[in-house]
Design an enzyme around this catalytic site. Structure first.
Site, short mmCIF file in Angstrom:
data_model
loop_
_atom_site.label_atom_id
_atom_site.label_comp_id
_atom_site.label_asym_id
_atom_site.label_seq_id
_atom_site.Cartn_x
_atom_site.Cartn_y
_atom_site.Cartn_z
CB ALA A 157 -0.82 0.08 1.04
CD GLN A 215 -3.00 -2.18 -1.53
OE1 GLN A 215 -2.23 -2.10 -0.72
NE2 GLN A 215 -4.07 -3.02 -1.58
CE1 TYR A 260 -5.82 1.19 6.74
CE2 TYR A 260 -5.90 -0.59 5.05
CZ TYR A 260 -5.43 0.08 6.25
OH TYR A 260 -4.53 -0.75 7.09
NE ARG A 271 -5.90 -7.19 -1.87
CZ ARG A 271 -5.09 -7.68 -0.91
NH1 ARG A 271 -4.57 -7.06 0.00
NH2 ARG A 271 -4.91 -9.10 -0.73
CG LEU A 288 -5.89 -18.01 6.46
CD1 LEU A 288 -6.71 -18.60 7.59
CD2 LEU A 288 -4.48 -18.46 7.20
NE ARG A 304 -1.91 -14.06 6.84
CZ ARG A 304 -3.05 -14.32 7.57
NH1 ARG A 304 -3.10 -14.02 8.84
NH2 ARG A 304 -4.19 -14.68 6.70
#
Ligand SMILES: Cc1cc2nc3c(=O)[nH]c(=O)nc-3n(C[C@H](O)[C@H](O)[C@H](O)COP(=O)(O)O)c2cc1C
Length: 366
Positions: free
Chosen positions: A57, A100, A183, A231, A302, A325
């Protein structure tokens, strides 16, 4: 042939496979300027074999940073710093790079996550007055944002366009507009954070107005042959909030304007969210959008196993998968996925000697 490793085209940009490295804030910039941390971090991910790498970002204005250590792209200094990092990354990798672009709105002015991540008051060091759609704070005890007036909206819209022009000058391959995670643009979309009574609040059409104006401005500023994507959060996970039906309507409005892809995440807008976290927990949201539009849709959240990722794209739940992650933990995840699925992946010549004997056709020289 594994679908995950089939090429895909977003706008005019062809990716070698369907693995997207999702944006990840590093809180390691100085006054918005990327540092050598970013050269190391992005350089590493650019050797991962993924289809595209998304820069974290990146704030289009100083007050649009989540924290004072966020990356920005609002002046010549921030542009030069990013240019230096990109030069280093590109010297050793031809992986397409997206950025982004975002504005944190009322979720700006925070400490770094490892310093607690809480809001920093406007009069304290590294803090500033935040802005939003309405004067409602994210958490009740926080300093409230100022509701943006028309001049403020125009200024932020223009800042998005200006950052997109700077990104184009840096040769960045695609722009992803940050409309997710609570955001600023999401603060306009969600009825929970947008209580405006002008043409930017109330009906869905009105709540989508500012995010669409930002999209239009970025689209006009970024080279026409390069993709601009969005997004979003597919739901607020709160009753009466932004939901999947509105997410689909937003996707259709963007698609009609030439949006090249839609990346479906969720949550982040309201502290009362109840997220059913688990493998694939956001994939059904991506699938709902994919049923309604024809631009490529990215699922994220995930996704940790090669077979899991393959199933998502092979069964048509999404066109691509995003990793955050997972790929931070294991930056060679795409190599392992290619090995597990019997596909090939690009590897730098410096790394070719590590190809395991059992996967003798795994690597293609980059
Ligand atoms: C360290 C870190 C930084 C992140 N920064 C951003 C960001 O800059 N922009 C964004 O849209 N999402 C950000 N996210 C969310 C991820 O892009 C991703 O949507 C989320 O972590 C779920 O994917 P995962 O389960 O593969 O981690 C961040 C996540 C992590 C772990």
């Amino acid at each position: 042939m594994a679908k995950l490793f089939e090429p895909i085209t977003i706008g005019n940009l062809t990716l070698a496979n369907r693995i997207v490295i999702a944006p990840m804030c590093q809180y390691s910039a100085e006054d918005g300027r990327m540092t050598d941390w970013h050269a190391m971090h992005l350089g590493n991910l650019a050797q991962s074999g993924a289809g595209i790498l998304t820069i974290e970002a990146t704030a289009v204005a100083p007050e649009g940073r989540i924290s004072y250590a966020d990356v920005g792209l609002w002046d010549d200094e921030t542009e030069t710093a990013m240019g230096k990092v990109l030069e280093s990354v590109r010297r050793w990798s031809d992986m397409p790079i997206a950025i982004q672009l975002g504005h944190a709105g009322r979720k700006a002015s925070t400490a770094k996550p490892w310093d607690g991540g809480g809001q920093i008051a406007p009069d304290a060091e590294n803090g500033w007055q935040t802005v939003s759609a309405s004067d409602l704070p994210f958490l009740a005890h926080e300093n409230a944002p100022e509701a943006l007036d028309k001049a403020g909206l125009d200024r932020i819209r223009d800042a998005f366009a200006d950052a997109a022009r700077r990104a184009a000058r840096l040769g960045i391959d695609a722009v992803q507009i940050h409309g997710a995670h609570g955001y600023l643009l999401h603060q306009f979309l969600s009825p929970l954070s947008n209580r405006r009574e002008d043409e930017y609040g109330g009906s869905l059409e009105n709540r989508m107005r500012f995010p669409l104006e930002v999209y239009d401005a970025v689209r006009a500023a970024f080279p026409a042959d390069k993709p601009v994507t969005m997004r979003v959060s597919g739901t607020d996970w709160v009753e009466g909030g932004w939901d999947i039906e509105q997410t689909v309507a937003f996707a259709k409005a963007l698609e009609a304007r030439g949006c090249a892809a839609y990346h479906v995440s969720s949550g982040g807008l309201d502290a009362g969210q109840k997220i059913p976290v688990g493998p694939n927990y956001q994939v059904p949201l991506a699938r709902k959008v994919r049923e309604a539009v024809s631009m490529p849709v990215i699922a994220v959240g995930l996704i940790t196993e090669p077979e899991q990722a393959e199933a998502i794209v092979a069964t048509g739940e999404a066109d691509m998968i995003g990793l955050a992650r997972t790929v931070l933990y294991d930056p060679r995840w795409p190599w392992h996925a290619a090995a597990a699925l019997g596909a090939t992946v690009k590897a730098a010549p410096q790394f070719l000697r590590c190809q395991p004997r059992v996967y003798k056709d795994l690597f293609v020289q980059a």
